[in-house]
Motif scaffolding. Structure first.
Motif, short mmCIF file in Angstrom:
data_model
loop_
_atom_site.label_atom_id
_atom_site.label_comp_id
_atom_site.label_asym_id
_atom_site.label_seq_id
_atom_site.Cartn_x
_atom_site.Cartn_y
_atom_site.Cartn_z
N ALA A 66 89.66 -0.85 15.74
CA ALA A 66 89.93 -0.24 17.05
C ALA A 66 90.30 -1.31 18.07
N ARG A 68 91.77 -4.06 17.60
CA ARG A 68 93.03 -4.75 17.30
C ARG A 68 94.23 -4.12 17.99
N ASP A 69 94.08 -2.87 18.44
CA ASP A 69 95.20 -2.19 19.09
C ASP A 69 95.51 -2.88 20.42
N ASN A 70 96.78 -3.04 20.71
CA ASN A 70 97.18 -3.73 21.95
C ASN A 70 97.00 -2.87 23.20
N ASP A 71 96.90 -1.57 23.02
CA ASP A 71 96.76 -0.66 24.15
C ASP A 71 95.28 -0.43 24.45
N LYS A 74 94.13 3.19 24.00
CA LYS A 74 93.95 3.57 22.60
C LYS A 74 92.67 2.95 22.03
N ARG A 75 92.38 1.73 22.46
CA ARG A 75 91.15 1.09 22.01
C ARG A 75 89.94 1.89 22.48
N ALA A 78 89.68 5.14 20.42
CA ALA A 78 89.23 4.88 19.05
C ALA A 78 87.75 4.54 19.01
#
Length: 227
Positions: A66, A68-71, A74-75, A78
């Motif tokens: 979770a 690792r997402d750049n947004d 979104k993190r 997640a």
């Protein structure tokens, strides 16, 4: 020993042996059951440990994925959806999600999420206290001075691992409200506390110097204050 005595001894030994075998036939199932229970208990214990370890690894992998997402949005989503049987792991996921929500400017949402942890009586105290501390820091000046003071004072109870950090925030509130003497006393108490970290002592010393008050450093901390 006469032949008669020898014969009697052999008969006696044979009777003892027969009695022993009789007892084993009669009650041997108890010994077998005890062995089975011991072996079964040990096997269940190992299985339970392996299951707990696998769950912890799966939760950790999900958190890493979770993050690792750049947004950041979104993190946050997640992390908020992460499910774990461990209350502690769920609490950590909520705190991480709240941090991402702060990054995206959703301060109220982050504060509400942390409040759910504060109100969760099933969580260990340390998780609830950390969540409460983070919530107070996020809301900041949106809360009244009185509410902030009460919130940090609630974290100073016996055994609290956030006691000194809460004292530091109370000193800042004292400075904010013009109570410089109370602030200096709090900061000096932090510096003198054996449980204070070098970084915390340094911040307290710098605050006192900024207030125009010379801190009384305990032996061995002079170098910390000069950093």
């Amino acid at each position: 020993m006469s032949e008669t005595d020898s014969f009697i001894e052999e008969v006696t030994e044979e009777v003892r042996r027969d009695r022993l075998f009789g007892l084993m036939r009669r009650y041997g199932w108890i010994a077998v059951l005890a062995v089975l229970l011991l072996v079964g208990g040990a096997a269940y214990n190992e299985w339970s440990k392996a299951k707990t370890r696998a769950q912890a690894e799966a939760t950790g992998d999900a958190m890493i994925a979770a993050l690792r997402d750049n947004d950041p949005l979104k993190r946050a989503v997640a992390l908020g959806e992460l499910d774990s049987e461990s209350p502690g792991a769920r609490a950590v996921a909520v705190m991480l999600a709240a941090g991402e929500q702060v990054t995206t400017g959703d301060f109220d949402l982050a504060a509400k999420a942390l409040q759910t942890l504060v109100d969760d009586g099933e969580l260990p105290l340390v998780y609830r206290q950390v969540a409460g501390f983070k919530r107070l820091m996020i809301l900041g000046s949106d809360l009244s001075v009185e509410d902030r003071r009460k919130g940090y004072e609630a974290l100073i109870g016996p055994g609290s691992q956030l006691r000194l950090l809460a004292e530091e925030q109370l000193a800042l509130i004292d400075i904010e409200t013009g109570e410089t003497k109370a602030a200096a006393e709090r900061l000096q108490a932090i510096i003198s506390d054996a449980e204070a970290t070098p970084g915390l002592r340094q911040r307290a010393s710098q605050l006192m110097v900024a207030m125009g008050v010379e801190p009384e450093l305990i032996p061995g901390t002079q170098g910390e204050a000069d950093q």
